[in-house]
Design an enzyme around this catalytic site. Structure first.
Site, PDB file in Angstrom:
ATOM      1  N   ARG A  57      -6.004  -9.434  -6.181  1.00  0.00           N
ATOM      2  CA  ARG A  57      -5.217  -9.527  -4.939  1.00  0.00           C
ATOM      3  C   ARG A  57      -4.889 -10.980  -4.608  1.00  0.00           C
ATOM      4  NH1 ARG A  57      -6.588  -8.453   1.016  1.00  0.00           N
ATOM      5  NH2 ARG A  57      -4.607  -7.711   1.863  1.00  0.00           N
ATOM      6  N   HIS A  61      -1.119 -12.462  -4.328  1.00  0.00           N
ATOM      7  CA  HIS A  61      -0.673 -13.056  -3.066  1.00  0.00           C
ATOM      8  C   HIS A  61      -0.307 -14.525  -3.243  1.00  0.00           C
ATOM      9  CE1 HIS A  61      -2.044 -10.009   0.176  1.00  0.00           C
ATOM     10  NE2 HIS A  61      -1.878  -9.376  -0.987  1.00  0.00           N
ATOM     11  N   ASP A  69       0.649 -21.539  -7.315  1.00  0.00           N
ATOM     12  CA  ASP A  69       0.344 -22.959  -7.076  1.00  0.00           C
ATOM     13  C   ASP A  69      -0.912 -23.170  -6.244  1.00  0.00           C
ATOM     14  OD1 ASP A  69       1.188 -22.084  -4.605  1.00  0.00           O
ATOM     15  OD2 ASP A  69       2.605 -23.732  -4.265  1.00  0.00           O
ATOM     16  N   ASN A  89      -2.817 -11.978   4.402  1.00  0.00           N
ATOM     17  CA  ASN A  89      -3.873 -12.731   3.716  1.00  0.00           C
ATOM     18  C   ASN A  89      -5.201 -12.759   4.471  1.00  0.00           C
ATOM     19  OD1 ASN A  89      -2.167 -13.373   1.607  1.00  0.00           O
ATOM     20  ND2 ASN A  89      -1.536 -15.336   2.490  1.00  0.00           N
ATOM     21  N   PRO A 155       5.312  -7.333  -0.162  1.00  0.00           N
ATOM     22  CA  PRO A 155       5.653  -5.921  -0.006  1.00  0.00           C
ATOM     23  C   PRO A 155       4.509  -5.143   0.631  1.00  0.00           C
ATOM     24  CG  PRO A 155       5.213  -6.457  -2.307  1.00  0.00           C
ATOM     25  CD  PRO A 155       5.277  -7.755  -1.576  1.00  0.00           C
ATOM     26  N   HIS A 185      -4.395  -1.423  -8.655  1.00  0.00           N
ATOM     27  CA  HIS A 185      -5.058  -0.639  -7.613  1.00  0.00           C
ATOM     28  C   HIS A 185      -6.143   0.259  -8.190  1.00  0.00           C
ATOM     29  CE1 HIS A 185      -1.512  -1.062  -4.542  1.00  0.00           C
ATOM     30  NE2 HIS A 185      -2.158  -2.194  -4.774  1.00  0.00           N
ATOM     31  N   ASP A 239      -8.571   4.183  -6.280  1.00  0.00           N
ATOM     32  CA  ASP A 239      -8.782   5.034  -7.452  1.00  0.00           C
ATOM     33  C   ASP A 239     -10.051   5.830  -7.180  1.00  0.00           C
ATOM     34  OD1 ASP A 239      -9.575   6.151  -9.863  1.00  0.00           O
ATOM     35  OD2 ASP A 239      -9.098   4.396 -11.071  1.00  0.00           O
ATOM     36  N   THR A 242     -12.542   6.155 -11.354  1.00  0.00           N
ATOM     37  CA  THR A 242     -13.312   5.030 -11.898  1.00  0.00           C
ATOM     38  C   THR A 242     -12.997   3.787 -11.062  1.00  0.00           C
ATOM     39  OG1 THR A 242     -11.509   4.665 -13.473  1.00  0.00           O
ATOM     40  CG2 THR A 242     -13.381   5.976 -14.229  1.00  0.00           C
ATOM     41  N   ASP A 247      -8.588   0.604 -15.795  1.00  0.00           N
ATOM     42  CA  ASP A 247      -8.147   1.580 -16.778  1.00  0.00           C
ATOM     43  C   ASP A 247      -6.922   2.311 -16.241  1.00  0.00           C
ATOM     44  OD1 ASP A 247      -9.123   3.328 -14.847  1.00  0.00           O
ATOM     45  OD2 ASP A 247     -10.946   3.824 -15.947  1.00  0.00           O
TER      46      ASP A 247
END
Length: 325
Positions: A57, A61, A69, A89, A155, A185, A239, A242, A247
């Site tokens: 993440r 971001h 940067d 953030n 987004p 995700h 998820d 797992t 995966d």
């Protein structure tokens, strides 16, 4: 004359070649850089497997705001806010791991390895530790000199596939890249506030989102129902299979209507992305290959190289500016 033109052309092209990101950029200047970062990530992962999601993440971001940067690492001050103050953030975490890796790298090679490269390397290493692919990371990024919360425009979870793709396309990423990267995700979590309407009153209908599996609706209601003063906005795994492994299970889940956030489920429902999702759900190797490629591509977004930017000594603050006399 021809020799002179060729010589001038070489002089022009040489800095460009040197300025490009390259695998093994620190091979001579800081040979142990990558292994030092990897060791820091391994220490953290051994006690907190959720660090993979946190770094993925953070990396996303950072790269999608002014490029990769390390501008997301800058702390705000009483007079100057930074990207950390922007709404998207506020829940980014993992900064202390980057600090630890930077401290160790600085002890070995002072003012040589950028914070931007450390984020990129650390993310790669965390992905691998979580069962994902190990991929070569081109390095040579420089750290930015600006961190402005007003330009953070990422987004959101309620966008349609076409709306979300507009943000990715602006960064020269393809639709396949977008679907692939949202596959991160597979190890992510989301606060209930990001999907509460889907399990209560979707778009004001008074009923849950009909595209969500009723069993998942019930499960998420239980998760979000334990909100308290100490934990006002609980989290749920994106998820449900797992949850700590990189995966292709995320894609299998959303094909079963078990996407937690709206954009995740839209990937499986929308004609633009449905076939890509199906391909990843049925071919784990394909997803691993494409994920590595997409991560490397994202890591090249608007990078600073050569003499641009700086190599921060402390990832949280810009280097002191030298005065001209």
């Amino acid at each position: 004359m021809r020799l002179k033109i060729t010589f001038l052309l070489l002089l022009f092209l040489l800095p460009l070649a040197l300025a490009n990101l390259t695998v093994g950029f620190y091979r001579s200047s800081c040979p142990r850089a990558e292994s030092i970062v990897r060791a820091a990530v391994q220490r953290r992962f051994s006690r907190d497997r959720s660090i993979t999601a946190a770094l993925l993440r953070m990396h996303f971001h950072d790269c999608f705001v002014r490029g990769c940067d390390a501008s997301i690492l800058i702390d705000s001050t009483s007079r100057t806010p930074s990207e950390k103050d922007a709404g998207p953030n506020l829940t980014v975490r993992g900064f202390e791991l980057i600090d630890e890796a930077k401290k160790d790298v600085e002890a070995a090679c002072r003012s040589t390895v950028s914070c931007a490269d450390i984020i990129t390397l650390a993310t790669r290493d965390a992905v691998f530790l979580a069962g994902g692919p190990f991929y070569a990371v081109p390095t040579g990024r420089r750290d930015g000199l600006v961190s402005d919360p007003d330009v953070v425009n990422l987004p959101g979870p309620t966008l349609s596939v076409s709306q979300a793709f507009q943000t990715f396309r602006a960064k020269n990423m393809t639709l396949n890249d977008m679907v692939t990267l949202l596959g991160a995700h597979t190890v992510g979590v989301a606060h209930c506030s990001f999907f509460l309407d889907r399990i209560t009153s979707f778009q004001g209908t008074g009923r849950p989102d009909p595209t969500m599996d009723p069993a998942l609706v019930a499960k998420l209601r239980n998760v979000c129902g334990v909100a308290s003063a100490s934990n006002p906005d609980p989290t749920a795994f994106l998820d449900q299979g797992t949850s700590f492994t990189v995966d292709n299970q995320f894609f299998k889940q959303i094909r079963l209507r078990r996407g937690v956030m709206q954009i995740d489920q839209e990937l499986a429902n929308d004609g633009l992305s449905r076939l890509i999702v199906s391909g990843f759900a049925s071919n784990a190797t394909l997803f691993r290959t494409r994920f590595a490629q997409a991560m490397v591509k994202m890591g090249r977004i608007q990078v600073l190289v050569g003499k641009a930017g700086e190599i921060r000594r402390n990832c949280r603050v810009f280097n002191p500016r030298r005065r001209a006399f």
